[in-house]
Structure formats: C-alpha cells, structure tokens
Design an enzyme around this catalytic site. Structure first.
Site, PDB file in Angstrom:
ATOM      1  N   HIS A   1      14.949  21.778  29.677  1.00 13.50           N
ATOM      2  CA  HIS A   1      15.569  23.099  29.611  1.00 13.50           C
ATOM      3  C   HIS A   1      16.940  23.092  30.296  1.00 13.50           C
ATOM      4  O   HIS A   1      17.923  23.605  29.751  1.00 13.50           O
ATOM      5  CB  HIS A   1      14.635  24.095  30.281  1.00 13.50           C
ATOM      6  CG  HIS A   1      15.179  25.482  30.337  1.00 13.50           C
ATOM      7  ND1 HIS A   1      15.169  26.307  29.246  1.00 13.50           N
ATOM      8  CD2 HIS A   1      15.765  26.166  31.342  1.00 13.50           C
ATOM      9  CE1 HIS A   1      15.722  27.452  29.579  1.00 13.50           C
ATOM     10  NE2 HIS A   1      16.092  27.394  30.849  1.00 13.50           N
ATOM     11  N   GLU A  33      12.375  20.938  23.886  1.00 12.11           N
ATOM     12  CA  GLU A  33      12.115  22.070  24.762  1.00 12.11           C
ATOM     13  C   GLU A  33      11.064  23.002  24.148  1.00 12.11           C
ATOM     14  O   GLU A  33      10.151  23.464  24.834  1.00 12.11           O
ATOM     15  CB  GLU A  33      13.428  22.831  24.995  1.00 12.11           C
ATOM     16  CG  GLU A  33      13.324  23.895  26.053  1.00 12.11           C
ATOM     17  CD  GLU A  33      14.510  24.848  26.025  1.00 12.11           C
ATOM     18  OE1 GLU A  33      15.311  24.779  25.072  1.00 12.11           O
ATOM     19  OE2 GLU A  33      14.618  25.652  26.953  1.00 12.11           O
ATOM     20  N   ASN A  81       7.321 -10.613  36.952  1.00 12.23           N
ATOM     21  CA  ASN A  81       6.749 -11.935  37.155  1.00 12.23           C
ATOM     22  C   ASN A  81       5.288 -11.872  37.536  1.00 12.23           C
ATOM     23  O   ASN A  81       4.456 -12.600  36.991  1.00 12.23           O
ATOM     24  CB  ASN A  81       7.503 -12.634  38.288  1.00 12.23           C
ATOM     25  CG  ASN A  81       8.311 -13.780  37.739  1.00 12.23           C
ATOM     26  OD1 ASN A  81       7.898 -14.420  36.789  1.00 12.23           O
ATOM     27  ND2 ASN A  81       9.461 -14.015  38.320  1.00 12.23           N
TER      28      ASN A  81
END
Lengths: 107, 122, 720
Positions: free
Chosen positions: C47, C69, C451
């Site tokens: 918004h 929205e 990793n």
C-alpha cells in the site's frame, strides 16, 4: 428563499424545502399547528427536497398527532415523492397522502 | 436538476481538466481562480458543492471558505479542499469551517469524483 | 512532475525497507497464515509503495502494485487465505517490485520483458480477485458459516448486508444529506429495504430543524467488499455511528448490534424484521441470547465473546484491533526514531576521532608542561570524549537480526532447490555490531550458509539411515566476546572428513606429509587458498567461490574465521569480527623510533622479557610461567630501525584461542586510536591493519594481531 402562500392553516412551499429553509419554515409550521385544528401543506411546487426538509415534514406529522391536529399533504412534487419513496416513509404519511390524492381526484 | 459545483484553483490547467471531468459526470461547474474571485461568484445562486485549493494568491482557500460560510445562502454548502497541506492544524481549522474532505494533491480525478458523488450524487 | 533527486532517494530507501519487511513477513506467513499482523505488514508495504510511487508519478510501480494490494486487501478482510501458492506468488511480486525500484534508482524504464513478466504476475494475482475462483481460494468466512449453520444454526438466513446508521446532529450543517450516501450506496448494489429511523426527532417545540436526528436501517444486496461499502461513508464517518454486518451474520452479531444502538431492543428487533434482515423467529433467538448474555456474563468484553464464539468474520475484530495497533506502533516509531544519513554519522565519528587525537595532543602538552591542574582537566576531558566516542559509535550499531532474517529466504529457496528439508534457527538476533560490518558480512555469510546446506546437511535418505531427524537444522547465532562479535553458522549434517581433507592438503602441497596437525588445524585447512577447487572433495567445497575467498573477506574486516566439526554430527563455522571498524582502544608500544598500537581488547598482559619469561632457545617460543608461547620481536618483524634497549617487554596478545607474545622496547600505555586505513602502497603489508596520527603529529602503525598470528602460525607450519 422558498416562496410560500400562507393562509392560516394552509402552507404551500415552493422551490427549496431544504436545510437552507427549514429554520424559517419550522417556526411557521409550529405556529400554524398550534393555532389551528387542521393544517394542510402543499408541496407540489417544491423543487429541492432534502433530509432536513423530510425531517421537518416528519416533525409536522408527529407534532400534529401529538397535538391532536389533523394534518394533510395536499400535493407533492416529484422531488418530494422520490425522497418519501427512498426513505420508506411513504406509509408513515400514508393517510395524509391518500387524502391529498383523493382530494386531487375530487378536484 | 443538475447540481452546481464551484471549483476554485489558481492553476488554469487544473481548472480546465476538472471542469471537463465534472461536466462529463453531469454537474454544472462554475470556476474561480482564487478565493477573492470565488467570493465574487457567490451571488446567491444555488451552489451544491465547493471544491477549493488551499494555497492561492489574493485569498487562500481556508479564508475563502470561512467567508463563504458566513453568507446565509452558502452556510450549509459542503466543501472539499484540494491540498498538499497535510498539517493537522490546517485540517482542524478547515474542519471547523465545515470542510468535509481533504484530497491531497496530486489527486486522481476518479478519486475526486467519488468524493463528489458521495456528497452530492447527481 | 519534476521531483528533486533527494526526494526520490528517500522514496527508494523507503521502498527497500518496505520490501524487506514484506519479504520477512512472507517468509513467516506460511507458518501462521491468518495472523493479522503479518498480513497487515505485507499489505502495508504494498500500500505504501503504491501510494508514494503515485506521488512520484511512477506509474509502472503504481499499476503493478495495485492488483497486489487488492489481493492483499482481500486477505486482510479474510476473504481469501494466504496459502503456499499465494505466498510463492507474492514472493515473485516482491522480487518484481525490487526490480522496478532498481529501475527507479537507475532512472531507467523497465524493459518490455520486465513489463511482460509483471503483467503475467498481475494476471495470476487477478485470479484471486475473480469471483469464479472464490471457491477455490477458501473464503474462510463463508466456509465457517456453512459449518456453523449445520452445527449450531447460529446464523441468520438472510443473504444480504445489514447497515445501521445513526447520523450525528451536525450532519446537515456540514452540508451533507444522509440520502446522498444512500443514493451512492445504491451504485454498489441493490437496497432491499430501507427504514428511516425517526424515533430521535424531538417534539415540535424542542426540535432544531437544522440538526439531524435521523438514522437508517438498510438491508442491502451487493457483491461489493466491506471496505467498498464502508468507503461510501467516508465523509460522514466522524459524524455518524455506522454498523455494517455482512450477509449471513451470526445471531450474536445482531445481539451486539442491538446492544450498541440507542433504541429499545424490541423496537430494533421490529426494525430488523421490517428490513427483512431477521425473521420473527430469528429475532426471538436474538433477544433470548441477549438476555442470557446480560444476566450471565455482563462483564465479558465484546471482542472476547465474539472471538470465542467465532461469530464475527475474523477481519471485523482484527481490522479494528489492527488499526489501533497500527496507529500506536506508528506513533511509537515516530516518537523514538530519527532517520539519519549514514554519511552524517561517519562524519560525526570522524570528527570524534579528530577530537580524540587533539585531546591526546593536549594531554601530552599538559604532561610536558607539568601543570597538574591542566593534566587533571585534560583527564576529565578525555574521559568525556571517550563517552562521546562510545555514544557516537553506538549510533552506528545495529542488530544483526535483520541480516539473519534475510537468511529465512535463502534457506527456504536453497532447500527447495536442493530438495532438502531444512529448518533455520536464529539466536542472538539482538546482538549489535557496526553497520559497516553488517553490510560487509552478508556475502560471506550467504556463502557459508549455502555451503552448509548444500554439502553439510545430508539428503533425507542418508539422515534417516544415520538415525537423524529427516529435517536438517541450520543455526545462526551471534554473541559478543572480548570486544568482538562472534557469528556462528552451525549445521547438524555429516561434518567434515578429516582424512580426505588432509590427503587433499598434502596433495596440494599445503601441508607437509609428516605434519602433526590437530583436528582443528586440519579442518581449517579448507580456508587455505588453493585448497578449495572445482572438484569438490570436502563436505564444504564452495560453489563458485572458494572458502579462501570467504576467509579473506572476513580478514579484510579484521576478523577471523574457524571451523569445528564432529564427523557424523555436524560443523560449526565461527566468524569473529571487531565490533567496529572505526575506532579502537589501543595499547601504545615503542620499538626503536617507531610507535605501534596494539588493540587493547587483545592485550592479555605485559611483562618484562628477562625478568618473567625466557626464550626457549630457538628464538620462536617463550616460556611464560611454564606455558609455551610463540613470540616475535616486532623490531625484527617490521625491520624497525633505532637504538636497541636493554630491557625489552613482552605484550601478550590473545585472539580467539591463540596467544602470542610481541616483544617491544617500550610500553607507552593506553591510547584511543582512530583507525585510518592504509593507502594502496601499504596494502600488502602483513601485520599492519592501519595507522593513526598521534597527538604530537607522529604516525603510529596499528598492529593487525589476527594477521600477525596467522603469519606466525604459517611460519610455524612451514617449518614443521
């Protein structure tokens, strides 16, 4: 400013019957109600009618029954009828309206 | 009966756009370019809504609205202010003067039309 | 419209913050899909971005955000539930918004490709606005109603909205006509029945004709949303009591309505029946509930009763609570926070640095002059300056939580990509560190997290076979320790394979075949340059970048990285970083003509070399009260010139778990040091972390203790 023809127990309102005019009209209506057994209003020349006008009309009707006076609407313009319709109050004024219509029919 | 709107803004282009937009929606539109000009247009004719900018030369919008509300014929006329002013003090000053809506610029015309329609549906 | 650049800058910063919040919320909403706080946070982000983009005439953002929205608004009002599909869609929306904001930064317009992508997203979003999809997307309110109906029969049959309006006395005077709202309302649907409430009109004598005494009870059939209906009354909101009940509301809601309206309950019941909203039978039930409630539980707050009985569509109560909270939050944030340009903070810290230097200069002069009063005064001054410095630095300190939270997304994405179920556990989120450090830690941390997920945590089958929970756990932790911040990345995966690492390291020539290394030393070999190469051998081989790059990134921050691992049980990578990069408390030492500064946090003790410690005989180790301590003469190390002194001193420093001795000529005491980075010329100089200017204008070199220690260990390794 609304133009009105005043004849004691008969009040014809022309033009505007709105927030702008209710202040003045209320005094006249109240005065007429107090002074007469019967009271008529002619709204057939009302061009603008708003919630404040409607509210004053309701007051008139209620006031008349409280004071035990006869109250009649002898004519309603389209603007008045449309708001009565929208407000669902047509039946509240039912007897007065019926009278107005029948009177018109007679006339 | 078409409802009449007084539109007050110092920008000619804004006046032009809004006049066109409002007329297309079926309203009658009177325009004025500042508060002073707007006051001179209040000659007793029926106006259903005032839409006014705040920051204008000669007379600002709030002063104009306050003056207009002193005239019997316009004391109940609803007002929409168009403004970039969001200062609370201005808002409350406006509210006290009977301003119903603040629309912050830049506004979208549909937004304004919705506001107009909520206040005085044609 | 021409917008000044710095306004646009504000807009961009704001957008980025909002997008971050949006992302955070999106990542947690799956766990709690109806949490109004979270939904609202997402909505608010969209918004606000839309709103400000509009102000800046950034139509491409306004347009794209609009649909998002609207969908979020429906989620907010409980019409749709944010399920995992919708979450995924909104993550895409978030990413696309970020792209659009980047275009604003660059001042470019999105390419056709980008625009098309946006359109595809919009099309997907529109599905959630369409009526036919309604059933698919689980409207909670209606579902609830259906089940409620069969079980308790607690709702009314009428399928229209019910609106109760009581106008304030000033409505007319403010230029409004209640009927104009009614007319506007009829644009949104059909007014089934309207009853004008005239009960409040006083007697003719007392009535003020310019005051409004009217009210309406309206039954209204419409497909419009509650918000749309509510919006009709925008202008009259402050002047009017408005109640809007959705179709098929609960008996109890009418009970509540009746409680709140001014008229007598029988009169209201009659009105509701007149409107066709209630049947006479339903009215009887309403009034029954009413009397029960009023006798049995008069004190229960309405909200509580409502929630307990699940009778309001949740958004009604939530919306109200949310609104309050929002306002409160907003006010609180406004009152407590000032947004400051980071550059201004840097400037302040720089000035404080100069102040410290100037203060040191004054102290020196005071000392030379031998004026006791002046010395006392400068001491007070420097204490105050120290406090100012701490406050200034504290301004730059931010919690690491935001950085950690970003990994929710990384973990989510990578685990989907890898097809592993991995849970991220965050702790120590409130640990603070310098903003610059936070900014620079993101990349190495991402690498480490990826990793661990990729190579640390085993595939589900392996985990089951090993008797571990199927879902892997990755932990991010942070805490303060000895003037440093420690960040840990822990996984409950397979751990490192020592034998493989060692053989690889020997093969690469990183260690000698006969070297006797501790487990820890072996594990940390993976950070050596030249260890991590394309053919992944260890469980932690990098993707793209090697672990050595991670280490050098950390070292560039004057930090250190190390790894612990238990085979079969998992690994912990520990990053140790200075709290700030700008100023440190230093310990000043002299070697020949040169002054060095050792970060005070790392100084354990200072001793005289001859008196308390002795050389083990190889010039490499000291015997410090029986403890073997590697040491270096800074004179040798830095090849410093100047007269040799007779009584040398040892500064014992500690970094992490390593200790070492630095032999110096003179101990010159504590000193606040503003670190100035070394110029390009000295960049390669190992063991020097920066320089500072002393009060007397001379330059002092700041010893990079971690660097120096690595160096010492390196030499040790290569000797062995």
């Amino acid at each position: 400013m609304p133009k009105k023809k005043e004849q004691g127990n008969h009040l014809a309102i022309e033009g505007e019957f709105t927030i702008y005019t209710v202040g003045e009209l209320k005094e006249q209506i109240l005065g007429a109600l107090l002074a007469n057994d019967e009271f008529e209003m002619d709204l057939s020349a009302v061009e603008e009618f708003d919630a404040a006008g409607l509210q004053l009309l309701i007051m008139t009707k209620k006031g008349a029954s409280a004071l035990n006076r006869k109250f009649r609407l002898t004519g309603c313009s389209a603007a008045v009828l449309s708001l009565l319709d929208l407000s669902g109050l047509a039946s509240f004024f039912g007897d007065s309206l019926t009278y107005a219509k029948s009177k018109e029919a007679i006339a | 009966m078409a409802k009449t709107i007084l539109f007050v803004d110092d920008s000619a282009s804004v006046r032009q756009v809004m006049t066109t937009t409002l007329k297309r929606e079926g309203y009658d539109v009177i325009t004025a370019e500042d508060g002073k000009d707007a006051l001179s247009k209040l000659d007793g004719k029926k106006i259903h809504l005032i839409i006014s900018d705040v920051n204008m030369p000669n007379m600002d919008g709030l002063t104009f609205v306050k003056q207009a509300k002193l005239l019997p014929a316009y004391k109940f006329t609803p007002v929409i202010m168009l403004t970039t002013e969001t200062a609370a003090s201005k808002m409350s000053e406006g509210k006290a003067s009977g301003v119903k809506a603040w629309i912050v610029k830049p506004f979208q015309p549909p937004h304004l039309l919705a506001a107009v329609s909520q206040l005085i549906l044609a | 419209m021409i917008i000044p650049d710095d306004y646009l800058q504000t807009f961009v910063v704001e957008c980025k913050e909002l997008l971050e919040q949006m992302e955070e919320s999106l990542l947690v909403i799956e766990k709690d899909p109806t949490n109004p706080d979270i939904i609202n946070a997402i909505f608010r982000a969209a918004h606000t971005i839309k709103g400000s983009a509009g102000l800046f005439g950034l139509e491409f953002i306004v347009e794209f955000t609009h649909t998002a929205e609207s969908v979020l608004d429906r989620a907010r009002s409980g019409e749709i539930v944010i399920n995992s599909n919708l979450t995924a869609l909104f993550i895409a929306v978030h990413d696309h918004l970020a792209t659009l904001v980047e275009h604003v930064v660059e001042g470019s317009t999105p390419s056709t490709e980008t625009t098309d992508f946006g359109k595809r997203l919009t099309a997907q979003l529109e599905v959630y606005l369409g009526k036919e999809i309604k059933e698919v997307s689980f409207p909670p309110v209606q579902k609830l109603n259906v089940s409620e109906q069969s079980s308790t029969g607690d709702q009314v049959g009428a399928d229209h909205w019910h609106l109760s309006l009581r106008f304030g006395t000033d409505v007319f005077r403010n230029g409004m006509d209640p009927f104009s709202f009614v007319r506007h309302l009829s644009k949104l649907g059909t007014i089934v029945q309207l009853v004008t409430i005239i009960d409040a009109i006083p007697s003719a004598e007392e009535m003020d004709p310019e005051s409004c005494y009217l009210g309406f009870e309206i039954s209204f059939r419409s497909e419009a949303s509650k918000t749309d209906i509510d919006n009709v009354f925008n202008f009259v909101r402050s002047d009017c009591e408005i109640h809007i009940l959705p179709p098929n509301s609960k008996i109890s809601e009418y009970q509540k309505l009746i409680q709140e309206l001014p008229e007598q309950e029988m009169r209201l019941g009659e009105l509701l029946v007149n409107c066709g909203t209630l049947t006479p039978d339903e009215l009887k039930r309403v009034l029954q509930v009413q009397s029960e409630i009023s006798t049995d539980e008069p004190q229960r707050p309405i909200g509580e009763v409502l929630v307990e009985q699940q009778m309001v569509s949740p958004p009604v109560v939530e919306a109200a609570l949310k609104k309050q909270e929002q306002v409160r939050e907003h006010k609180k944030a406004e009152a407590n926070l000032i947004r400051v340009d980071a550059d201004k903070l840097d400037e302040l810290i720089n000035l404080v640095g100069e102040l410290i230097i100037a203060g040191a200069g004054t102290s020196l002069i005071a000392q030379k002059a031998g004026m006791a009063d002046l010395m006392e005064s400068t001491a007070t001054l420097s204490r105050l300056v120290e406090e100012v410095r701490d406050s200034a630095l504290a301004l730059r300190m931010v919690q690491i939580g935001a950085t950690f939270n970003r990994f929710q997304r990384v973990v989510r994405d990578v685990s989907k990509e890898l097809g592993k179920e991995i849970n991220l556990v965050i702790s120590g989120a409130e640990t603070e560190l310098d903003k610059t450090v936070v900014e620079k830690i993101g990349d190495p941390l991402t690498h480490l997290v990826r990793n661990s997920m990729d190579h640390g945590i085993e595939p589900a089958e392996v985990r089951i076979a090993r008797g571990k929970p199927v879902k892997g756990t990755l932990k991010l932790n942070a805490y303060h320790d000895a003037g440093s911040i420690v960040i840990e990345v822990t996984d409950d995966g397979g751990g490192l394979n020592k034998a493989k690492i060692l053989s690889k390291a020997i093969e690469r020539g990183l260690v000698d075949e006969n070297a006797n290394l501790s487990d820890k030393e072996i594990y940390n070999l993976i950070f050596e340059a030249g260890f991590s190469t394309a053919d992944a051998i260890s469980n932690l081989s990098g993707r793209g970048v090697g672990m050595d790059v991670v280490r050098s990134n950390i070292q560039a921050l004057r930090g250190r990285i190390e790894l612990d691992s238990v085979e079969g049980q998992g690994s912990t990578i520990r990053i140790r970083l200075p709290l700030t990069l700008a100023i440190i408390d230093g310990f000043m030492v002299g070697v020949g003509d040169t002054t060095f500064v050792v970060p005070l946090d790392m100084v354990v003790e200072c001793i005289e070399l001859r008196a308390w410690a002795s050389d083990e005989g190889d010039g490499q180790y000291l015997n410090l009260r029986g403890e073997v301590l590697p040491y270096r003469r800074l004179r040798d190390y830095f090849d410093t010139k100047g007269e040799v002194v007779r009584r040398e001193n040892v500064v014992v420093v500690r970094y992490g778990e390593h200790k070492a001795g630095l032999v110096v000529d003179k101990l010159m005491g504590e000193f606040q040091t503003v670190i100035k980075p070394l110029g390009q010329l000295f960049k390669g100089e190992k063991g020097i972390g920066g320089f500072t200017i002393l009060g007397n204008g001379e330059v002092a070199l700041i010893v990079d203790v971690p660097g120096l220690m690595t160096q010492i260990e390196h030499e040790k390794d290569s000797r062995e």
